[in-house]
Write a protein that holds these residues in place. Structure first.
Motif, PDB file in Angstrom:
ATOM      1  N   GLU A 115       0.834  -1.198   0.000  1.00 33.32           N
ATOM      2  CA  GLU A 115       0.000   0.000   0.000  1.00 33.32           C
ATOM      3  C   GLU A 115       0.873   1.253   0.000  1.00 33.32           C
ATOM      4  OE1 GLU A 115      -3.362   0.194  -0.164  1.00 33.32           O
ATOM      5  OE2 GLU A 115      -3.297  -1.969  -0.488  1.00 33.32           O
ATOM      6  N   ALA A 116       0.329   2.327  -0.534  1.00 31.36           N
ATOM      7  CA  ALA A 116       1.030   3.608  -0.538  1.00 31.36           C
ATOM      8  C   ALA A 116       0.677   4.361   0.741  1.00 31.36           C
ATOM      9  CB  ALA A 116       0.627   4.425  -1.754  1.00 31.36           C
ATOM     10  N   ALA A 117       1.672   4.952   1.373  1.00 33.58           N
ATOM     11  CA  ALA A 117       1.450   5.770   2.569  1.00 33.58           C
ATOM     12  C   ALA A 117       0.856   7.114   2.153  1.00 33.58           C
ATOM     13  CB  ALA A 117       2.780   5.980   3.301  1.00 33.58           C
ATOM     14  N   GLY A 118       0.276   7.833   3.096  1.00 27.94           N
ATOM     15  CA  GLY A 118      -0.342   9.130   2.812  1.00 27.94           C
ATOM     16  C   GLY A 118       0.599  10.110   2.145  1.00 27.94           C
ATOM     17  N   GLU A 119       1.845  10.185   2.622  1.00 28.99           N
ATOM     18  CA  GLU A 119       2.828  11.100   2.025  1.00 28.99           C
ATOM     19  C   GLU A 119       3.139  10.698   0.587  1.00 28.99           C
ATOM     20  OE1 GLU A 119       6.169  10.810   4.614  1.00 28.99           O
ATOM     21  OE2 GLU A 119       5.173  11.878   6.248  1.00 28.99           O
ATOM     22  N   GLN A 120       3.215   9.389   0.327  1.00 32.27           N
ATOM     23  CA  GLN A 120       3.487   8.912  -1.022  1.00 32.27           C
ATOM     24  C   GLN A 120       2.320   9.235  -1.956  1.00 32.27           C
ATOM     25  OE1 GLN A 120       4.243   4.835   0.074  1.00 32.27           O
ATOM     26  NE2 GLN A 120       6.452   5.091  -0.203  1.00 32.27           N
ATOM     27  N   LYS A 121       1.099   9.111  -1.456  1.00 31.57           N
ATOM     28  CA  LYS A 121      -0.076   9.458  -2.266  1.00 31.57           C
ATOM     29  C   LYS A 121      -0.059  10.943  -2.614  1.00 31.57           C
ATOM     30  CE  LYS A 121      -3.191   5.869  -0.624  1.00 31.57           C
ATOM     31  NZ  LYS A 121      -4.469   5.551   0.033  1.00 31.57           N
ATOM     32  N   ASP A 122       0.293  11.784  -1.651  1.00 36.18           N
ATOM     33  CA  ASP A 122       0.363  13.232  -1.889  1.00 36.18           C
ATOM     34  C   ASP A 122       1.433  13.565  -2.927  1.00 36.18           C
ATOM     35  OD1 ASP A 122      -1.638  13.579  -0.006  1.00 36.18           O
ATOM     36  OD2 ASP A 122      -0.259  14.199   1.591  1.00 36.18           O
ATOM     37  N   GLU A 123       2.595  12.938  -2.812  1.00 29.35           N
ATOM     38  CA  GLU A 123       3.695  13.183  -3.756  1.00 29.35           C
ATOM     39  C   GLU A 123       3.320  12.697  -5.154  1.00 29.35           C
ATOM     40  OE1 GLU A 123       7.622  14.485  -4.847  1.00 29.35           O
ATOM     41  OE2 GLU A 123       6.279  14.940  -3.199  1.00 29.35           O
ATOM     42  N   PHE A 124       2.707  11.533  -5.234  1.00 29.99           N
ATOM     43  CA  PHE A 124       2.274  10.991  -6.515  1.00 29.99           C
ATOM     44  C   PHE A 124       1.276  11.940  -7.178  1.00 29.99           C
ATOM     45  CE2 PHE A 124      -0.472   8.301  -9.160  1.00 29.99           C
ATOM     46  CZ  PHE A 124       0.462   7.680  -9.958  1.00 29.99           C
ATOM     47  N   LYS A 125       0.316  12.457  -6.417  1.00 33.26           N
ATOM     48  CA  LYS A 125      -0.676  13.383  -6.948  1.00 33.26           C
ATOM     49  C   LYS A 125      -0.004  14.660  -7.449  1.00 33.26           C
ATOM     50  CE  LYS A 125      -4.966  15.874  -5.957  1.00 33.26           C
ATOM     51  NZ  LYS A 125      -4.764  16.690  -7.116  1.00 33.26           N
ATOM     52  N   ARG A 126       0.967  15.169  -6.696  1.00 30.93           N
ATOM     53  CA  ARG A 126       1.675  16.379  -7.097  1.00 30.93           C
ATOM     54  C   ARG A 126       2.409  16.176  -8.430  1.00 30.93           C
ATOM     55  NH1 ARG A 126       6.473  18.900  -6.497  1.00 30.93           N
ATOM     56  NH2 ARG A 126       7.486  17.210  -5.395  1.00 30.93           N
ATOM     57  N   ILE A 127       3.022  15.017  -8.597  1.00 32.70           N
ATOM     58  CA  ILE A 127       3.742  14.713  -9.837  1.00 32.70           C
ATOM     59  C   ILE A 127       2.763  14.559 -11.002  1.00 32.70           C
ATOM     60  CG2 ILE A 127       5.159  12.961 -10.990  1.00 32.70           C
ATOM     61  CD1 ILE A 127       6.529  12.598  -8.185  1.00 32.70           C
ATOM     62  N   VAL A 128       1.647  13.860 -10.782  1.00 35.32           N
ATOM     63  CA  VAL A 128       0.629  13.704 -11.818  1.00 35.32           C
ATOM     64  C   VAL A 128       0.086  15.069 -12.224  1.00 35.32           C
ATOM     65  CG1 VAL A 128      -1.718  12.848 -12.258  1.00 35.32           C
ATOM     66  CG2 VAL A 128      -0.002  11.335 -11.246  1.00 35.32           C
ATOM     67  N   ASP A 129      -0.179  15.932 -11.242  1.00 34.39           N
ATOM     68  CA  ASP A 129      -0.679  17.281 -11.544  1.00 34.39           C
ATOM     69  C   ASP A 129       0.326  18.075 -12.388  1.00 34.39           C
ATOM     70  OD1 ASP A 129      -3.004  16.743 -10.153  1.00 34.39           O
ATOM     71  OD2 ASP A 129      -2.415  17.864  -8.360  1.00 34.39           O
ATOM     72  N   SER A 130       1.618  17.930 -12.088  1.00 33.45           N
ATOM     73  CA  SER A 130       2.662  18.624 -12.854  1.00 33.45           C
ATOM     74  C   SER A 130       2.708  18.136 -14.297  1.00 33.45           C
ATOM     75  CB  SER A 130       4.035  18.413 -12.210  1.00 33.45           C
ATOM     76  OG  SER A 130       4.081  18.998 -10.942  1.00 33.45           O
ATOM     77  N   ILE A 131       2.587  16.835 -14.490  1.00 37.48           N
ATOM     78  CA  ILE A 131       2.607  16.261 -15.839  1.00 37.48           C
ATOM     79  C   ILE A 131       1.387  16.733 -16.622  1.00 37.48           C
ATOM     80  CG2 ILE A 131       2.465  14.113 -17.164  1.00 37.48           C
ATOM     81  CD1 ILE A 131       4.041  12.834 -14.790  1.00 37.48           C
ATOM     82  N   GLU A 132       0.222  16.719 -15.978  1.00 33.53           N
ATOM     83  CA  GLU A 132      -0.999  17.177 -16.647  1.00 33.53           C
ATOM     84  C   GLU A 132      -0.909  18.657 -17.022  1.00 33.53           C
ATOM     85  OE1 GLU A 132      -4.114  16.103 -13.909  1.00 33.53           O
ATOM     86  OE2 GLU A 132      -4.374  14.138 -14.859  1.00 33.53           O
TER      87      GLU A 132
END
Length: 105
Positions: free
Chosen positions: A75-92
């Motif tokens: 499972e992904a930890a909360g901090e990892q989920k936040d970082e993943f979302k930030r990276i996805v938002d940057s790519i988009e």
């Protein structure tokens, strides 16, 4: 003139962007490098974004839907989920920027 392509029967679609982002990639590489060691899962959306991300560069090969059991985590930890979302938002955001610049309209 762009050619017309029929939609798949399901109404779903996939867009693959092949244009290089040279300068902007350098800005993305630092946060993307943080994904090393992040968990992945072949069939489960462990980041809760319904988004698949694949990176294949000389420096990093990572996917959140990795089918290699040795790399796949739990499972992904909360901090990892936040970082993943930030990276996805940057790519988009970069994709939108380039789509606007290349718009034929």
């Amino acid at each position: 003139m762009p050619r017309m392509v029929a939609l798949p029967p399901s109404g779903e679609f996939q867009i693959v962007l092949s244009k290089p982002f040279t300068d902007d990639v350098h800005e993305l590489m630092t946060p993307i490098s943080a994904l090393r060691g992040f968990p992945s899962h072949e069939t489960k959306d462990i980041y809760g974004l319904d988004t698949k991300v694949d990176f294949n560069t000389m420096g990093i090969q990572w996917s959140n839907q990795d089918d290699d059991a040795a790399k796949a985590g739990g499972e992904a930890a909360g901090e990892q989920k936040d970082e993943f979302k930030r990276i996805v938002d940057s790519i988009e955001a970069l994709a939108r920027q380039f789509a606007k610049q290349d718009s034929a309209v």
